[in-house]
Write a protein that holds these residues in place. Structure first.
Motif, PDB file in Angstrom:
ATOM      1  N   HIS A  36       0.845  -1.192   0.000  1.00 30.90           N
ATOM      2  CA  HIS A  36       0.000   0.000   0.000  1.00 30.90           C
ATOM      3  C   HIS A  36       0.884   1.247   0.000  1.00 30.90           C
ATOM      4  O   HIS A  36       1.993   1.226   0.551  1.00 30.90           O
ATOM      5  N   GLY A  37       0.400   2.323  -0.572  1.00 27.19           N
ATOM      6  CA  GLY A  37       1.176   3.549  -0.750  1.00 27.19           C
ATOM      7  C   GLY A  37       1.384   4.376   0.504  1.00 27.19           C
ATOM      8  O   GLY A  37       2.118   5.364   0.469  1.00 27.19           O
ATOM      9  N   THR A  38       0.743   4.006   1.607  1.00 26.88           N
ATOM     10  CA  THR A  38       0.947   4.738   2.858  1.00 26.88           C
ATOM     11  C   THR A  38       1.233   3.755   3.979  1.00 26.88           C
ATOM     12  O   THR A  38       0.792   2.617   3.967  1.00 26.88           O
ATOM     13  N   GLY A  39       2.006   4.218   4.935  1.00 30.88           N
ATOM     14  CA  GLY A  39       2.286   3.471   6.155  1.00 30.88           C
ATOM     15  C   GLY A  39       2.128   4.449   7.308  1.00 30.88           C
ATOM     16  O   GLY A  39       1.967   5.656   7.092  1.00 30.88           O
ATOM     17  N   THR A  40       2.157   3.943   8.525  1.00 32.26           N
ATOM     18  CA  THR A  40       2.036   4.838   9.666  1.00 32.26           C
ATOM     19  C   THR A  40       3.270   4.745  10.544  1.00 32.26           C
ATOM     20  O   THR A  40       3.923   3.701  10.622  1.00 32.26           O
ATOM     21  N   ILE A  41       3.571   5.873  11.189  1.00 35.77           N
ATOM     22  CA  ILE A  41       4.645   5.932  12.170  1.00 35.77           C
ATOM     23  C   ILE A  41       4.117   6.701  13.376  1.00 35.77           C
ATOM     24  O   ILE A  41       3.869   7.898  13.303  1.00 35.77           O
ATOM     25  N   ALA A  42       3.888   5.982  14.463  1.00 38.76           N
ATOM     26  CA  ALA A  42       3.353   6.590  15.677  1.00 38.76           C
ATOM     27  C   ALA A  42       4.468   7.332  16.419  1.00 38.76           C
ATOM     28  O   ALA A  42       5.658   7.103  16.178  1.00 38.76           O
ATOM     29  N   THR A  43       4.081   8.202  17.316  1.00 39.44           N
ATOM     30  CA  THR A  43       5.069   8.983  18.072  1.00 39.44           C
ATOM     31  C   THR A  43       5.945   8.092  18.941  1.00 39.44           C
ATOM     32  O   THR A  43       7.070   8.466  19.268  1.00 39.44           O
ATOM     33  N   ASP A  44       5.480   6.880  19.297  1.00 37.87           N
ATOM     34  CA  ASP A  44       6.300   5.969  20.101  1.00 37.87           C
ATOM     35  C   ASP A  44       7.242   5.123  19.251  1.00 37.87           C
ATOM     36  O   ASP A  44       7.943   4.256  19.757  1.00 37.87           O
ATOM     37  N   GLY A  45       7.269   5.346  17.918  1.00 38.58           N
ATOM     38  CA  GLY A  45       8.163   4.622  17.021  1.00 38.58           C
ATOM     39  C   GLY A  45       7.563   3.382  16.391  1.00 38.58           C
ATOM     40  O   GLY A  45       8.248   2.662  15.662  1.00 38.58           O
ATOM     41  N   ALA A 109       9.318   7.386   1.916  1.00 41.29           N
ATOM     42  CA  ALA A 109      10.166   6.251   2.282  1.00 41.29           C
ATOM     43  C   ALA A 109       9.995   5.169   1.216  1.00 41.29           C
ATOM     44  O   ALA A 109       9.176   5.307   0.305  1.00 41.29           O
ATOM     45  N   THR A 110      10.768   4.094   1.343  1.00 42.09           N
ATOM     46  CA  THR A 110      10.678   2.967   0.419  1.00 42.09           C
ATOM     47  C   THR A 110      10.453   1.693   1.220  1.00 42.09           C
ATOM     48  O   THR A 110      11.121   1.461   2.224  1.00 42.09           O
ATOM     49  N   VAL A 111       9.506   0.872   0.754  1.00 40.95           N
ATOM     50  CA  VAL A 111       9.227  -0.413   1.388  1.00 40.95           C
ATOM     51  C   VAL A 111       9.608  -1.523   0.411  1.00 40.95           C
ATOM     52  O   VAL A 111       9.268  -1.458  -0.766  1.00 40.95           O
ATOM     53  N   LYS A 112      10.319  -2.515   0.908  1.00 43.91           N
ATOM     54  CA  LYS A 112      10.584  -3.735   0.152  1.00 43.91           C
ATOM     55  C   LYS A 112       9.864  -4.855   0.883  1.00 43.91           C
ATOM     56  O   LYS A 112      10.057  -5.044   2.080  1.00 43.91           O
ATOM     57  N   ALA A 131       7.383 -14.025  -4.485  1.00 49.45           N
ATOM     58  CA  ALA A 131       7.118 -12.725  -5.111  1.00 49.45           C
ATOM     59  C   ALA A 131       7.804 -11.642  -4.287  1.00 49.45           C
ATOM     60  O   ALA A 131       8.010 -11.804  -3.083  1.00 49.45           O
ATOM     61  N   SER A 132       8.155 -10.545  -4.929  1.00 49.95           N
ATOM     62  CA  SER A 132       8.777  -9.393  -4.257  1.00 49.95           C
ATOM     63  C   SER A 132       8.188  -8.116  -4.822  1.00 49.95           C
ATOM     64  O   SER A 132       7.761  -8.072  -5.982  1.00 49.95           O
ATOM     65  N   GLU A 133       8.202  -7.085  -4.014  1.00 53.83           N
ATOM     66  CA  GLU A 133       7.709  -5.778  -4.452  1.00 53.83           C
ATOM     67  C   GLU A 133       8.493  -4.696  -3.737  1.00 53.83           C
ATOM     68  O   GLU A 133       8.770  -4.803  -2.541  1.00 53.83           O
ATOM     69  N   GLU A 134       8.866  -3.678  -4.460  1.00 57.45           N
ATOM     70  CA  GLU A 134       9.487  -2.483  -3.889  1.00 57.45           C
ATOM     71  C   GLU A 134       8.615  -1.302  -4.272  1.00 57.45           C
ATOM     72  O   GLU A 134       8.256  -1.154  -5.439  1.00 57.45           O
ATOM     73  N   ALA A 135       8.246  -0.489  -3.276  1.00 60.99           N
ATOM     74  CA  ALA A 135       7.336   0.619  -3.550  1.00 60.99           C
ATOM     75  C   ALA A 135       7.700   1.841  -2.724  1.00 60.99           C
ATOM     76  O   ALA A 135       8.150   1.724  -1.587  1.00 60.99           O
ATOM     77  N   ARG A 136       7.460   2.991  -3.305  1.00 59.68           N
ATOM     78  CA  ARG A 136       7.608   4.250  -2.580  1.00 59.68           C
ATOM     79  C   ARG A 136       6.319   4.462  -1.792  1.00 59.68           C
ATOM     80  O   ARG A 136       5.230   4.238  -2.311  1.00 59.68           O
ATOM     81  N   VAL A 137       6.467   4.861  -0.543  1.00 52.36           N
ATOM     82  CA  VAL A 137       5.314   5.077   0.324  1.00 52.36           C
ATOM     83  C   VAL A 137       5.465   6.405   1.043  1.00 52.36           C
ATOM     84  O   VAL A 137       6.539   7.011   1.047  1.00 52.36           O
TER      85      VAL A 137
END
Length: 163
Positions: A36-45, A109-112, A131-137
């Motif tokens: 998916h094109g978005t990920g989350t990063i909480a304040t606690d890491g 960022a980039t996710v593999k 299968a593999s995927e690399e995507a910018r998120v």
């Protein structure tokens, strides 16, 4: 003079045979993986990445899982793993991990991601890629994380998103 062409043909045949042997015998056109094109990063890491996968039922023994890694600002860290169900249908995967310190920030960022089978038919688990995927998120703060105030992306983040 005839020896050289014969040696070249034999070497080519061995190379093709070696490449065919190196390819996973169970790989299927139905094996698929997305990020998916978005990920989350909480304040606690805590970082959450997600996507979809599909894999066919196989007679090969071993677990199948989706692994992922996140790269930003020349830092790459593995983020969780999800056990996969291989039944030919599309499933969601979500990997979560907690990163200490301020290694990652909201922005580009980039996710593999990798769909892998651990084949243990030889006694030792050997990873076999399906299968593999690399995507910018884009990493964003999750809703209700106390940081709902929108922020402006830096020029570097905008440039990274544009590629």
């Amino acid at each position: 003079m005839r020896v050289r062409p014969a040696l070249g043909a034999a070497a080519s045949a061995l190379l093709v045979a070696g490449l065919a042997a190196a390819a996973p015998a169970h790989a299927s056109l139905a094996d698929d993986l997305t990020v998916h094109g978005t990920g989350t990063i909480a304040t606690d890491g805590t970082i959450t990445l997600s996507g979809t996968y599909r894999c066919e039922t196989s007679s090969d023994p071993g677990l199948v899982f989706v692994s992922s890694s996140l790269a930003q600002n020349n830092v790459t860290i593995s983020i969780g793993g999800t056990r996969a169900v291989c039944d030919g249908r599309v499933h969601e995967w979500t990997n979560t991990g907690r990163v200490t310190g301020s290694v990652y920030r909201p922005g580009a960022a980039t996710v593999k991601a990798h769909l892998m089978r651990l084949n243990s038919s030889s006694g030792l688990p050997i990873p076999q890629p399906l299968a593999s995927e690399e995507a910018r998120v884009v990493l964003a703060r999750p809703a209700g994380d106390g940081s709902a105030v929108p922020r402006t992306l830096s020029r570097e983040e905008v440039r990274d998103l544009r590629g």
